[in-house]
Motif scaffolding. Structure first.
Motif, PDB file in Angstrom:
ATOM      1  N   GLY A 156      56.735 -19.205  40.922  1.00  0.00           N
ATOM      2  CA  GLY A 156      55.339 -18.844  41.152  1.00  0.00           C
ATOM      3  C   GLY A 156      55.152 -18.153  42.487  1.00  0.00           C
ATOM      4  N   LYS A 157      53.892 -17.838  42.773  1.00  0.00           N
ATOM      5  CA  LYS A 157      53.521 -17.248  44.055  1.00  0.00           C
ATOM      6  C   LYS A 157      52.806 -18.311  44.877  1.00  0.00           C
ATOM      7  N   PHE A 158      53.202 -18.425  46.131  1.00  0.00           N
ATOM      8  CA  PHE A 158      52.678 -19.467  47.011  1.00  0.00           C
ATOM      9  C   PHE A 158      52.280 -18.847  48.350  1.00  0.00           C
ATOM     10  N   THR A 159      51.255 -19.394  48.956  1.00  0.00           N
ATOM     11  CA  THR A 159      50.869 -18.989  50.303  1.00  0.00           C
ATOM     12  C   THR A 159      51.185 -20.151  51.233  1.00  0.00           C
ATOM     13  N   ALA A 160      52.202 -19.965  52.055  1.00  0.00           N
ATOM     14  CA  ALA A 160      52.583 -20.986  53.034  1.00  0.00           C
ATOM     15  C   ALA A 160      51.779 -20.744  54.311  1.00  0.00           C
ATOM     16  N   LEU A 161      51.465 -21.808  55.014  1.00  0.00           N
ATOM     17  CA  LEU A 161      50.652 -21.730  56.220  1.00  0.00           C
ATOM     18  C   LEU A 161      51.302 -22.554  57.321  1.00  0.00           C
ATOM     19  N   SER A 162      51.460 -21.950  58.495  1.00  0.00           N
ATOM     20  CA  SER A 162      51.920 -22.709  59.666  1.00  0.00           C
ATOM     21  C   SER A 162      50.726 -22.881  60.596  1.00  0.00           C
ATOM     22  N   ILE A 163      50.529 -24.115  61.063  1.00  0.00           N
ATOM     23  CA  ILE A 163      49.481 -24.421  62.032  1.00  0.00           C
ATOM     24  C   ILE A 163      50.182 -25.093  63.203  1.00  0.00           C
ATOM     25  N   ILE A 164      50.152 -24.447  64.350  1.00  0.00           N
ATOM     26  CA  ILE A 164      50.865 -24.946  65.520  1.00  0.00           C
ATOM     27  C   ILE A 164      49.861 -25.151  66.639  1.00  0.00           C
ATOM     28  N   GLN A 165      49.925 -26.342  67.260  1.00  0.00           N
ATOM     29  CA  GLN A 165      48.991 -26.697  68.330  1.00  0.00           C
ATOM     30  C   GLN A 165      49.772 -27.018  69.593  1.00  0.00           C
ATOM     31  N   ASN A 166      49.343 -26.465  70.738  1.00  0.00           N
ATOM     32  CA  ASN A 166      50.022 -26.769  71.998  1.00  0.00           C
ATOM     33  C   ASN A 166      49.343 -27.940  72.704  1.00  0.00           C
ATOM     34  N   LYS A 167      49.866 -28.305  73.870  1.00  0.00           N
ATOM     35  CA  LYS A 167      49.365 -29.483  74.580  1.00  0.00           C
ATOM     36  C   LYS A 167      47.932 -29.336  75.062  1.00  0.00           C
ATOM     37  N   PHE A 168      47.395 -28.112  75.079  1.00  0.00           N
ATOM     38  CA  PHE A 168      46.013 -27.879  75.491  1.00  0.00           C
ATOM     39  C   PHE A 168      45.038 -27.980  74.322  1.00  0.00           C
ATOM     40  N   GLY A 169      45.572 -28.154  73.110  1.00  0.00           N
ATOM     41  CA  GLY A 169      44.732 -28.208  71.924  1.00  0.00           C
ATOM     42  C   GLY A 169      44.472 -26.841  71.318  1.00  0.00           C
ATOM     43  N   CYS A 170      45.119 -25.803  71.843  1.00  0.00           N
ATOM     44  CA  CYS A 170      44.956 -24.453  71.297  1.00  0.00           C
ATOM     45  C   CYS A 170      45.804 -24.327  70.030  1.00  0.00           C
ATOM     46  N   ILE A 171      45.263 -23.670  69.024  1.00  0.00           N
ATOM     47  CA  ILE A 171      45.902 -23.586  67.712  1.00  0.00           C
ATOM     48  C   ILE A 171      46.209 -22.138  67.360  1.00  0.00           C
ATOM     49  N   ASP A 172      47.375 -21.951  66.757  1.00  0.00           N
ATOM     50  CA  ASP A 172      47.738 -20.655  66.198  1.00  0.00           C
ATOM     51  C   ASP A 172      48.147 -20.908  64.752  1.00  0.00           C
ATOM     52  N   SER A 173      47.697 -20.072  63.840  1.00  0.00           N
ATOM     53  CA  SER A 173      48.069 -20.244  62.437  1.00  0.00           C
ATOM     54  C   SER A 173      48.528 -18.903  61.873  1.00  0.00           C
ATOM     55  N   ASN A 174      49.453 -18.995  60.934  1.00  0.00           N
ATOM     56  CA  ASN A 174      50.000 -17.802  60.280  1.00  0.00           C
ATOM     57  C   ASN A 174      50.195 -18.099  58.804  1.00  0.00           C
ATOM     58  N   GLN A 175      49.968 -17.091  57.957  1.00  0.00           N
ATOM     59  CA  GLN A 175      50.199 -17.230  56.525  1.00  0.00           C
ATOM     60  C   GLN A 175      51.409 -16.411  56.124  1.00  0.00           C
ATOM     61  N   PHE A 176      52.130 -16.934  55.122  1.00  0.00           N
ATOM     62  CA  PHE A 176      53.314 -16.261  54.603  1.00  0.00           C
ATOM     63  C   PHE A 176      53.235 -16.281  53.073  1.00  0.00           C
ATOM     64  N   ASN A 177      53.425 -15.132  52.451  1.00  0.00           N
ATOM     65  CA  ASN A 177      53.456 -15.055  50.990  1.00  0.00           C
ATOM     66  C   ASN A 177      54.877 -15.312  50.522  1.00  0.00           C
ATOM     67  N   ILE A 178      55.015 -16.317  49.667  1.00  0.00           N
ATOM     68  CA  ILE A 178      56.323 -16.706  49.121  1.00  0.00           C
ATOM     69  C   ILE A 178      56.280 -16.473  47.619  1.00  0.00           C
ATOM     70  N   ARG A 179      57.324 -15.836  47.094  1.00  0.00           N
ATOM     71  CA  ARG A 179      57.420 -15.634  45.654  1.00  0.00           C
ATOM     72  C   ARG A 179      58.722 -16.250  45.170  1.00  0.00           C
ATOM     73  N   VAL A 180      58.600 -17.158  44.207  1.00  0.00           N
ATOM     74  CA  VAL A 180      59.768 -17.788  43.576  1.00  0.00           C
ATOM     75  C   VAL A 180      59.839 -17.224  42.167  1.00  0.00           C
ATOM     76  N   ASN A 181      60.846 -16.384  41.925  1.00  0.00           N
ATOM     77  CA  ASN A 181      61.009 -15.732  40.627  1.00  0.00           C
ATOM     78  C   ASN A 181      61.702 -16.667  39.654  1.00  0.00           C
ATOM     79  N   PRO A 182      61.347 -16.594  38.358  1.00  0.00           N
ATOM     80  CA  PRO A 182      62.039 -17.408  37.365  1.00  0.00           C
ATOM     81  C   PRO A 182      63.468 -16.889  37.180  1.00  0.00           C
ATOM     82  N   ASP A 183      64.302 -17.757  36.647  1.00  0.00           N
ATOM     83  CA  ASP A 183      65.679 -17.326  36.342  1.00  0.00           C
ATOM     84  C   ASP A 183      65.640 -16.201  35.325  1.00  0.00           C
TER      85      ASP A 183
END
Length: 186
Positions: A156-183
């Motif tokens: 299937g097709k999936f949208t992965a998300l990274s959410i990273i927070q530093n010691k100040f509480g500041c957040i950065d997020s990024n999305q990644f499109n992942i495709r898993v093809n059938p055999d």
């Protein structure tokens, strides 16, 4: 007869004393006892420092303004008010602009071939002390490792998300499109 007028009293209102660099837009306004009324004031002079946009403002009306900082750091904000009697008052305040997380997250595998056991996708981010990591893989599964490996259980097709927070509480997020093809079918 000599009329002695009271000096105006300036105060600053900030939206936050501590803020994060990304998308920082701060509302600043004169606040408090500004004399008998704001109509008695002639000019407001704001000074924000060289890393701010704008770095200074002069207003002839009581107005709420916004300012944005281009670098992290501690900044002094100064407001000078002038009334119609040529009396002035100056007030200072500080705002801390904290840096954004710098973990540089990546999806190392974005197109995968599914096998009967699923396929593993690798994700990475630099491991930095004090950072919190939260990966959401788009299939209901999560991980808090800095560089997880995740097995997708179906094609299937999936949208992965990274959410990273530093010691100040500041957040950065990024999305990644992942495709898993059938055999492929033979």
């Amino acid at each position: 007869t000599v009329n002695v007028k009271a000096n105006p009293k300036a105060r600053i209102s900030l939206t936050a004393g501590n803020a994060c660099l990304k998308n920082n837009l701060h509302v600043v306004s004169p606040k408090g006892s500004l004399g008998t009324d704001t109509n008695s004031l002639k000019r407001f002079e704001w000074y924000f420092g060289t890393s701010a946009q704008p770095n200074s403002l002069t207003r002839t009306v009581f107005k709420i303004d916004t300012v944005q900082f281009s670098n992290s750091g501690v900044y002094s904000i100064r407001l000078v008010i002038h009334d119609r009697n040529y009396c002035t008052d100056t007030v200072y305040d500080k705002i801390t602009i904290n840096p954004q997380p710098t973990a540089d997250p990546k999806a190392l595998d974005t197109v995968l071939c599914y096998s009967n056991k699923g396929h593993k996708a690798r994700f990475s981010a630099r491991t930095i002390a004090g950072y919190q990591y939260n990966w959401k893989f788009g299939d209901g599964k999560n991980d808090t490792a800095s560089s997880p490996i995740h097995t997708y259980a179906s094609p299937g097709k999936f949208t992965a998300l990274s959410i990273i927070q530093n010691k100040f509480g500041c957040i950065d997020s990024n999305q990644f499109n992942i495709r898993v093809n059938p055999d492929p079918l033979a």
